[in-house]
Scaffold this active site. Structure first.
Site, PDB file in Angstrom:
ATOM      1  N   LYS A 173     -10.916  14.474   2.139  1.00 29.41           N
ATOM      2  CA  LYS A 173     -11.150  15.661   2.972  1.00 29.41           C
ATOM      3  C   LYS A 173     -11.652  15.228   4.341  1.00 29.41           C
ATOM      4  O   LYS A 173     -12.616  14.480   4.442  1.00 29.41           O
ATOM      5  CB  LYS A 173     -12.157  16.602   2.317  1.00 29.41           C
ATOM      6  CG  LYS A 173     -12.318  17.920   3.071  1.00 29.41           C
ATOM      7  CD  LYS A 173     -13.169  18.916   2.308  1.00 29.41           C
ATOM      8  CE  LYS A 173     -14.650  18.721   2.557  1.00 29.41           C
ATOM      9  NZ  LYS A 173     -15.067  19.097   3.943  1.00 29.41           N
ATOM     10  N   HIS A 224     -12.470  16.170   8.655  1.00 29.84           N
ATOM     11  CA  HIS A 224     -12.648  17.046   9.814  1.00 29.84           C
ATOM     12  C   HIS A 224     -12.125  16.218  10.986  1.00 29.84           C
ATOM     13  O   HIS A 224     -12.889  15.563  11.686  1.00 29.84           O
ATOM     14  CB  HIS A 224     -14.117  17.420  10.021  1.00 29.84           C
ATOM     15  CG  HIS A 224     -14.597  18.500   9.119  1.00 29.84           C
ATOM     16  ND1 HIS A 224     -15.611  18.333   8.210  1.00 29.84           N
ATOM     17  CD2 HIS A 224     -14.191  19.792   8.964  1.00 29.84           C
ATOM     18  CE1 HIS A 224     -15.813  19.459   7.544  1.00 29.84           C
ATOM     19  NE2 HIS A 224     -14.959  20.353   7.988  1.00 29.84           N
ATOM     20  N   ARG A 265      -9.947  22.526   8.059  1.00 28.02           N
ATOM     21  CA  ARG A 265      -9.875  23.155   9.382  1.00 28.02           C
ATOM     22  C   ARG A 265     -10.534  24.532   9.410  1.00 28.02           C
ATOM     23  O   ARG A 265     -10.952  25.000  10.458  1.00 28.02           O
ATOM     24  CB  ARG A 265      -8.407  23.246   9.814  1.00 28.02           C
ATOM     25  CG  ARG A 265      -8.152  23.910  11.147  1.00 28.02           C
ATOM     26  CD  ARG A 265      -8.830  23.195  12.302  1.00 28.02           C
ATOM     27  NE  ARG A 265      -8.510  23.819  13.575  1.00 28.02           N
ATOM     28  CZ  ARG A 265      -9.027  24.957  14.020  1.00 28.02           C
ATOM     29  NH1 ARG A 265      -9.899  25.641  13.296  1.00 28.02           N
ATOM     30  NH2 ARG A 265      -8.679  25.429  15.211  1.00 28.02           N
ATOM     31  N   LYS A 266     -10.573  25.198   8.280  1.00 26.67           N
ATOM     32  CA  LYS A 266     -11.166  26.544   8.193  1.00 26.67           C
ATOM     33  C   LYS A 266     -10.614  27.459   9.294  1.00 26.67           C
ATOM     34  O   LYS A 266     -11.359  28.035  10.086  1.00 26.67           O
ATOM     35  CB  LYS A 266     -12.698  26.499   8.255  1.00 26.67           C
ATOM     36  CG  LYS A 266     -13.342  25.756   7.094  1.00 26.67           C
ATOM     37  CD  LYS A 266     -14.869  25.867   7.148  1.00 26.67           C
ATOM     38  CE  LYS A 266     -15.531  25.153   5.987  1.00 26.67           C
ATOM     39  NZ  LYS A 266     -15.529  23.683   6.127  1.00 26.67           N
ATOM     40  N   ILE A 314      -6.013  35.038  14.342  1.00 31.67           N
ATOM     41  CA  ILE A 314      -4.839  35.831  13.982  1.00 31.67           C
ATOM     42  C   ILE A 314      -3.655  34.916  13.674  1.00 31.67           C
ATOM     43  O   ILE A 314      -3.635  33.750  14.067  1.00 31.67           O
ATOM     44  CB  ILE A 314      -4.470  36.834  15.098  1.00 31.67           C
ATOM     45  CG1 ILE A 314      -4.126  36.086  16.392  1.00 31.67           C
ATOM     46  CG2 ILE A 314      -5.594  37.836  15.305  1.00 31.67           C
ATOM     47  CD1 ILE A 314      -3.520  36.971  17.464  1.00 31.67           C
ATOM     48  N   THR A 317      -1.860  32.740  16.396  1.00 30.18           N
ATOM     49  CA  THR A 317      -2.692  31.651  16.932  1.00 30.18           C
ATOM     50  C   THR A 317      -2.802  30.501  15.944  1.00 30.18           C
ATOM     51  O   THR A 317      -2.615  29.329  16.302  1.00 30.18           O
ATOM     52  CB  THR A 317      -4.099  32.176  17.284  1.00 30.18           C
ATOM     53  OG1 THR A 317      -3.985  33.225  18.245  1.00 30.18           O
ATOM     54  CG2 THR A 317      -4.968  31.062  17.846  1.00 30.18           C
ATOM     55  N   TYR A 363     -27.033  21.725  -3.379  1.00 36.59           N
ATOM     56  CA  TYR A 363     -26.225  20.831  -4.206  1.00 36.59           C
ATOM     57  C   TYR A 363     -26.298  21.178  -5.687  1.00 36.59           C
ATOM     58  O   TYR A 363     -27.339  21.586  -6.202  1.00 36.59           O
ATOM     59  CB  TYR A 363     -26.678  19.376  -4.016  1.00 36.59           C
ATOM     60  CG  TYR A 363     -26.378  18.827  -2.646  1.00 36.59           C
ATOM     61  CD1 TYR A 363     -25.079  18.486  -2.284  1.00 36.59           C
ATOM     62  CD2 TYR A 363     -27.388  18.661  -1.704  1.00 36.59           C
ATOM     63  CE1 TYR A 363     -24.792  17.986  -1.025  1.00 36.59           C
ATOM     64  CE2 TYR A 363     -27.109  18.157  -0.435  1.00 36.59           C
ATOM     65  CZ  TYR A 363     -25.813  17.823  -0.109  1.00 36.59           C
ATOM     66  OH  TYR A 363     -25.533  17.331   1.143  1.00 36.59           O
ATOM     67  N   ARG A 422     -21.949  13.309   1.762  1.00 40.06           N
ATOM     68  CA  ARG A 422     -22.968  12.309   2.088  1.00 40.06           C
ATOM     69  C   ARG A 422     -23.461  11.526   0.876  1.00 40.06           C
ATOM     70  O   ARG A 422     -23.955  10.411   1.015  1.00 40.06           O
ATOM     71  CB  ARG A 422     -24.133  12.995   2.802  1.00 40.06           C
ATOM     72  CG  ARG A 422     -23.807  13.337   4.244  1.00 40.06           C
ATOM     73  CD  ARG A 422     -24.762  14.347   4.835  1.00 40.06           C
ATOM     74  NE  ARG A 422     -24.510  15.702   4.342  1.00 40.06           N
ATOM     75  CZ  ARG A 422     -25.209  16.767   4.725  1.00 40.06           C
ATOM     76  NH1 ARG A 422     -26.212  16.625   5.573  1.00 40.06           N
ATOM     77  NH2 ARG A 422     -24.915  17.967   4.256  1.00 40.06           N
TER      78      ARG A 422
END
Length: 265
Positions: A60, A62, A92-93, A97, A100, A213, A232
């Site tokens: 995963k 970012h 990416r979350k 709209i 876009t 957690y 982490r």
């Protein structure tokens, strides 16, 4: 209920191509571990991905926090994915709209759809966000997760928001194959949404910034999620990267086997 069946059996029956690939991979490698590698340099990301690759099903990212991002980074990551047999999930979350997000997904400097098997979206903008992303992702065999529940303290993703997100997923099962959530989302026997759960830790209960957690057993056995997302707890210990990845992989897989035993007597 499909949640409680073996990954291999679910893969054979699943209608979504991306979900099938993920479930088959999980069974093949005997891992339900996804590692969130939130580092800011190309060198760190490649180094960590290579070290933990043998133990994960999903890396995963970012990608927009990598300060020296370039096309070569993606090429090197893709080579590592082939070498170690894992999928990419660009976290990416998306939250805009449809028109876009379509461009954010396909274009710009990151060209996420060209390399990331999985991405995710908030449902706040309505169903148009799914339609826009699907225009790009479906022809490429990509899959979408909806953010139904988050692991941070005080998150507003609950109640009717979660319920409405699940209904949107049901109407778009060709592209939406699951959720970022804290609990299983399947309510009917013929449903098989894959749940990936963040906020998994074996040693701590919080980080002082709102993250809460839970253990792999709590996530897989008690809550019915399918994939544990660890950040982490693994990459935060650079001198113990492989040891921690092996530890979480084993804990996640043991929890899955326990769930199978409980529900398939």
């Amino acid at each position: 209920m499909n949640t409680y069946k073996p990954y291999s059996e679910r893969a054979k029956q699943h209608s979504n191509a991306c979900a099938r690939s993920l479930l088959e991979l999980m069974e093949r490698k005997q891992t339900n571990l996804s590692v969130a590698v939130d580092v800011t340099t190309k060198k760190e990301l490649i180094s960590i991905a290579d070290a933990i690759g043998p133990y994960i099903c999903v890396l995963k990212t970012h990608i927009d926090i990598v300060e020296d991002f370039d096309a070569d980074l993606i090429q090197q990551l893709q080579e590592l994915a082939k070498k170690h047999d894992f999928l990419f999930f660009e976290d990416r979350k998306f939250a805009d709209i449809g028109n876009t997000v379509k461009h954010q997904y396909a274009n710009g400097i990151y060209k996420i759809a060209s390399w990331s098997h999985i991405t995710n979206a908030h449902t706040v903008p309505g169903e148009g966000i799914i339609k826009g992303l699907a225009e790009v992702g479906l022809p490429l065999g990509r899959g979408l997760l909806l953010l139904a529940e988050m692991s941070s303290k005080g998150a507003l993703t609950k109640g009717s928001y979660t319920t409405d997100s699940v209904e949107m997923a049901r109407r778009n099962k060709d592209f939406v194959f699951g959720f970022i959530a804290q609990n299983k989302m399947n309510q009917y026997d013929d449903e098989d949404f894959i749940v990936m759960s963040p906020g998994v830790g074996l040693d701590v209960k919080g980080d002082g910034l709102g993250q809460q957690y839970r253990t792999p057993r709590e996530v897989i056995v008690e809550s019915g999620a399918d994939v544990i997302i660890v950040g982490r707890g693994i990459y935060g210990q650079p001198d113990k990267l492989v040891e921690q990845a092996q530890r979480y992989r084993q804990a996640g897989w043991d929890a899955y086997l326990e769930r199978l035993a409980l529900h398939n007597k």
